[in-house]
Scaffold this active site. Structure first.
Site, PDB file in Angstrom:
ATOM      1  N   ASP A 198       0.852  -1.189   0.000  1.00  0.00           N
ATOM      2  CA  ASP A 198       0.000   0.000   0.000  1.00  0.00           C
ATOM      3  C   ASP A 198       0.889   1.240   0.000  1.00  0.00           C
ATOM      4  OD1 ASP A 198      -2.470   1.485   0.336  1.00  0.00           O
ATOM      5  OD2 ASP A 198      -1.753   1.930   2.339  1.00  0.00           O
TER       6      ASP A 198
ATOM      7  N   CYS B 284      -3.778  -1.072  -2.038  1.00  0.00           N
ATOM      8  CA  CYS B 284      -4.014   0.342  -2.345  1.00  0.00           C
ATOM      9  C   CYS B 284      -4.945   0.470  -3.557  1.00  0.00           C
ATOM     10  CB  CYS B 284      -2.673   0.989  -2.667  1.00  0.00           C
ATOM     11  SG  CYS B 284      -2.798   2.715  -3.104  1.00  0.00           S
TER      12      CYS B 284
ATOM     13  N   CYS C 149     -11.075   3.626  -1.069  1.00  0.00           N
ATOM     14  CA  CYS C 149      -9.776   4.059  -0.545  1.00  0.00           C
ATOM     15  C   CYS C 149      -9.563   3.357   0.791  1.00  0.00           C
ATOM     16  CB  CYS C 149      -9.760   5.580  -0.379  1.00  0.00           C
ATOM     17  SG  CYS C 149      -8.301   6.196   0.485  1.00  0.00           S
ATOM     18  N   THR C 150      -8.320   2.941   1.013  1.00  0.00           N
ATOM     19  CA  THR C 150      -7.981   2.165   2.217  1.00  0.00           C
ATOM     20  C   THR C 150      -8.335   2.864   3.526  1.00  0.00           C
ATOM     21  OG1 THR C 150      -5.798   3.145   1.982  1.00  0.00           O
ATOM     22  CG2 THR C 150      -6.084   0.884   1.180  1.00  0.00           C
TER      23      THR C 150
HETATM   24  N1  DGL Z   1      -3.899   3.630  -0.239  1.00  0.00           N
HETATM   25  C1  DGL Z   1      -4.400   4.799  -0.884  1.00  0.00           C
HETATM   26  C2  DGL Z   1      -5.659   4.438  -1.678  1.00  0.00           C
HETATM   27  O1  DGL Z   1      -6.363   3.537  -1.281  1.00  0.00           O
HETATM   28  C3  DGL Z   1      -4.682   5.812   0.200  1.00  0.00           C
HETATM   29  C4  DGL Z   1      -4.660   7.209  -0.244  1.00  0.00           C
HETATM   30  C5  DGL Z   1      -3.370   7.727  -0.876  1.00  0.00           C
HETATM   31  O2  DGL Z   1      -2.283   7.141  -0.775  1.00  0.00           O
HETATM   32  O3  DGL Z   1      -3.518   8.791  -1.488  1.00  0.00           O
HETATM   33  O4  DGL Z   1      -5.939   4.999  -2.691  1.00  0.00           O
END
Ligand code: DGL
Length: 286
Positions: A20, A83, A199-200
């Site tokens: 992630d 992710c 989103c996580t």
């Molecule tokens: N892991 C990212 C996602 O799920 C979290 C948000 C990011 O890194 O901007 O898109």
């Protein structure tokens, strides 16, 4: 006397690798730990390059490929892209690269299982999506949903600042509530009955979202749907761990180890002990 070398572990004894952009994917790891208690897991959080959500598709593909190589070198038997932004941008390229290696490792992403679950949950065929800009812009959920439920309409809302706000975290103040309310408004107006949390980080604000969207709206999180699909794929491939005792879980991160440990245990809701700091080849440039 010749040195006795230890044989490499059998394929099913190797760990499942999960990666992630940071600590958010620990909400996905949590579901995997629950669904697959006998497996070993190796989690990589690219905390030095968080957030991924405003990055370009090309950049995310490069990151995913270099992380994939590293996790392959650590003898992963399956690679899980926790992710959403990286799954949206890089799943196809990563799967192609990993399957072409001598170990022939498969790759699982969060978008397809989550879309399938949303398609079967929605009754009025109006489905909302909350996600980062990169994920919405990729159109990956729209494509996955069109394949699962061609009669359903997807209403997507990009939430550029939401993951960082959630990560900065507790206690959530008035500003967070108003930001979340703003992102929920178009979904309420559209009358969706199901919302994909794309989103996580968003499972951490599930009660707030449920209150604003209404108690009848079904919230779909990526972790649960993915864990069930990983369990099925291990069974089909015969790669499931054969042991009866609990497996272990270990962590790698590209940023500060202590921050990962403290922030991460909030997302995982389980203790985080071993964390190894790693440096990725492209990290300096990003
Ligand atoms: N892991 C990212 C996602 O799920 C979290 C948000 C990011 O890194 O901007 O898109």
């Amino acid at each position: 006397m010749a040195a006795v070398s230890t044989p490499p572990p059998a394929p099913n004894e190797r760990p499942i690798a999960v990666f992630d952009s940071g600590v958010g994917g620990l909400t996905v790891l949590q579901e995997l730990l629950v669904e697959l208690p006998h497996e070993d897991f190796l989690y990589l959080g690219d905390t030095a390059r968080f957030p991924y959500g405003e990055r370009s598709a090309g950049e995310l593909e490069q990151f995913a490929l270099e992380i994939g190589e590293l996790l392959l070198a650590r003898r992963a038997k399956l690679l899980v892209v926790a992710c959403n932004a990286a799954s949206a941008a890089a799943l196809g390229a990563l799967r192609e690269r990993m399957l072409s290696t001598t170990l022939g490792v498969d790759v699982a992403g969060v978008i397809e299982p989550e879309s399938r679950q949303a398609a079967s949950a929605s009754e009025n065929r109006r489905i909302g999506l909350l996600a980062t800009t990169a994920t919405v812009r990729s159109g990956a959920y729209a494509r996955a949903l069109a394949a699962q439920a061609p009669d359903a309409e997807l209403i997507s809302v990009a939430c550029p600042d939401l993951a960082p706000i959630i990560q900065q975290g507790f206690p959530f103040d008035h500003r967070v509530v108003e930001t979340v309310r703003g992102y929920c408004a178009p979904l309420r107006d559209a009358g969706v009955d199901t919302v994909i949390l794309g989103c996580t980080h968003y499972p951490l604000i599930a009660p707030m979202l449920q209150r604003m969207l209404g108690p009848g709206v079904k919230l779909i999180t990526s972790g649960r749907a993915l864990a069930l699909s990983v369990a099925r794929s291990l069974e089909d491939s015969g790669l499931g761990a054969a042991r009866l005792q609990e497996g272990d879980y270990r962590f790698l991160c590209t940023g500060d180890v202590e921050t990962f440990r403290t922030l991460g245990s909030r997302f995982l809701q389980m203790p985080i002990e071993q964390v190894e700091h790693i440096q990725l080849p492209l990290q300096e440039a990003a």
